[in-house]
Enzyme design. Structure first.
Site, short mmCIF file in Angstrom:
data_model
loop_
_atom_site.label_atom_id
_atom_site.label_comp_id
_atom_site.label_asym_id
_atom_site.label_seq_id
_atom_site.Cartn_x
_atom_site.Cartn_y
_atom_site.Cartn_z
N HIS A 134 -48.56 27.78 -10.67
CA HIS A 134 -48.60 28.69 -9.52
C HIS A 134 -49.64 29.78 -9.81
O HIS A 134 -49.61 30.39 -10.89
CB HIS A 134 -47.26 29.40 -9.32
CG HIS A 134 -46.08 28.53 -9.07
ND1 HIS A 134 -45.44 28.48 -7.85
CD2 HIS A 134 -45.39 27.69 -9.89
CE1 HIS A 134 -44.41 27.65 -7.93
NE2 HIS A 134 -44.35 27.15 -9.16
N ASN B 256 -43.24 26.27 -14.48
CA ASN B 256 -41.84 26.10 -14.81
C ASN B 256 -41.62 24.72 -15.43
O ASN B 256 -42.04 23.71 -14.86
CB ASN B 256 -40.98 26.23 -13.54
CG ASN B 256 -41.02 27.64 -12.98
OD1 ASN B 256 -40.85 28.61 -13.71
ND2 ASN B 256 -41.25 27.75 -11.68
N ASP C 193 -48.92 26.99 -1.50
CA ASP C 193 -47.48 26.76 -1.57
C ASP C 193 -46.89 26.89 -0.16
O ASP C 193 -47.26 27.77 0.61
CB ASP C 193 -46.83 27.79 -2.51
CG ASP C 193 -45.43 27.38 -2.92
OD1 ASP C 193 -45.23 27.09 -4.12
OD2 ASP C 193 -44.53 27.34 -2.06
N ILE C 194 -45.97 25.99 0.16
CA ILE C 194 -45.40 25.95 1.51
C ILE C 194 -44.47 27.13 1.75
O ILE C 194 -44.17 27.48 2.91
CB ILE C 194 -44.66 24.60 1.72
CG1 ILE C 194 -44.55 24.26 3.20
CG2 ILE C 194 -43.28 24.60 1.06
CD1 ILE C 194 -44.19 22.82 3.46
N HIS D 189 -47.37 21.63 -12.46
CA HIS D 189 -48.15 22.48 -11.56
C HIS D 189 -48.15 23.91 -12.09
O HIS D 189 -47.20 24.34 -12.74
CB HIS D 189 -47.61 22.45 -10.14
CG HIS D 189 -46.14 22.77 -10.03
ND1 HIS D 189 -45.17 21.84 -10.32
CD2 HIS D 189 -45.49 23.89 -9.67
CE1 HIS D 189 -43.98 22.38 -10.14
NE2 HIS D 189 -44.14 23.64 -9.75
N GLN E 104 -37.42 24.45 -12.40
CA GLN E 104 -38.50 23.58 -11.91
C GLN E 104 -37.92 22.69 -10.81
O GLN E 104 -36.92 22.00 -11.02
CB GLN E 104 -39.07 22.71 -13.04
CG GLN E 104 -40.22 21.82 -12.55
CD GLN E 104 -40.81 20.95 -13.66
OE1 GLN E 104 -40.36 20.99 -14.80
NE2 GLN E 104 -41.80 20.15 -13.30
N SER E 105 -38.55 22.71 -9.63
CA SER E 105 -37.99 21.95 -8.50
C SER E 105 -38.82 20.73 -8.13
O SER E 105 -38.33 19.85 -7.41
CB SER E 105 -37.84 22.86 -7.28
OG SER E 105 -39.10 23.38 -6.87
P1 AMP Z 1 -41.35 24.93 -9.04
O1 AMP Z 1 -40.03 25.58 -8.69
O2 AMP Z 1 -42.11 25.64 -10.11
O3 AMP Z 1 -41.17 23.45 -9.31
O4 AMP Z 1 -42.27 25.09 -7.75
C1 AMP Z 1 -42.35 24.15 -6.75
C2 AMP Z 1 -43.07 24.79 -5.59
O5 AMP Z 1 -43.48 23.78 -4.69
C3 AMP Z 1 -42.22 25.78 -4.77
O6 AMP Z 1 -42.82 27.07 -4.81
C4 AMP Z 1 -42.24 25.18 -3.37
O7 AMP Z 1 -42.32 26.16 -2.35
C5 AMP Z 1 -43.47 24.31 -3.40
N1 AMP Z 1 -43.48 23.18 -2.49
C6 AMP Z 1 -42.50 22.28 -2.29
N2 AMP Z 1 -42.88 21.37 -1.37
C7 AMP Z 1 -44.14 21.69 -1.02
C8 AMP Z 1 -45.09 21.12 -0.10
N3 AMP Z 1 -44.81 20.02 0.61
N4 AMP Z 1 -46.29 21.73 0.02
C9 AMP Z 1 -46.58 22.84 -0.68
N5 AMP Z 1 -45.73 23.42 -1.55
C10 AMP Z 1 -44.53 22.85 -1.71
#
Ligand code: AMP
Length: 123
Positions: A105, A90, A33-34, A103, A97-98
């Site tokens: 975690h 999420n 995760d970034i 996915h 969920q973003s």
């Molecule tokens: P969620 O909120 O469950 O959708 O988690 C999305 C996750 O993706 C977050 O923890 C972000 O930090 C991660 N994320 C977003 N862009 C990237 C990326 N380019 N590389 C790795 N992780 C990312």
């Protein structure tokens, strides 16, 4: 919700943007995760077009079992089994969920505390 092939994890799977990959095969990709929430924070994604757990879970028992067997192996290979780890997925707005590509975690490497932050408990 329809799957958007331009979401950021689809681009990572296609190799259009970089990621710190830790495991990859024909079905699954795992990368760091970034924005880490713990010393170990890895995302595991299937390579199919799934928006979230809600549609992935309906994709077939073999696919779901195969995916979670790989999540277990990745967590074990990360050395997390003895001290423990947490899986989070999420689905949708209430879960914040973003990224609209299913996915999981994997979080570990420290004592993770309660399930939710205090300000997120039932009000
Ligand atoms: P969620 O909120 O469950 O959708 O988690 C999305 C996750 O993706 C977050 O923890 C972000 O930090 C991660 N994320 C977003 N862009 C990237 C990326 N380019 N590389 C790795 N992780 C990312």
């Amino acid at each position: 919700m329809a799957y958007d092939k331009e979401n950021i994890f689809a681009k990572i799977i296609r190799g259009e943007i970089p990621a710190a990959k830790i495991y990859e095969d024909d079905d699954v990709l795992a990368f760091e995760d970034i924005s880490k929430a713990a010393p170990v924070h890895v995302l595991v994604v299937p390579k199919g077009d799934f928006v979230s757990f809600d549609d992935f879970a309906k994709s077939g028992a073999d696919k779901v079992a195969n995916f979670f067997a790989k999540v277990q192996k990745i967590a074990a290979d990360l050395g997390l089994v003895e001290n423990g780890y947490r899986l989070i997925t999420n689905h949708g707005a209430d879960a914040s969920q973003s990224v609209a590509h299913f996915h999981v975690h994997i979080l570990g490497g420290r004592e993770l505390g309660g399930l939710l932050d205090d300000d997120e408990k039932i009000r």
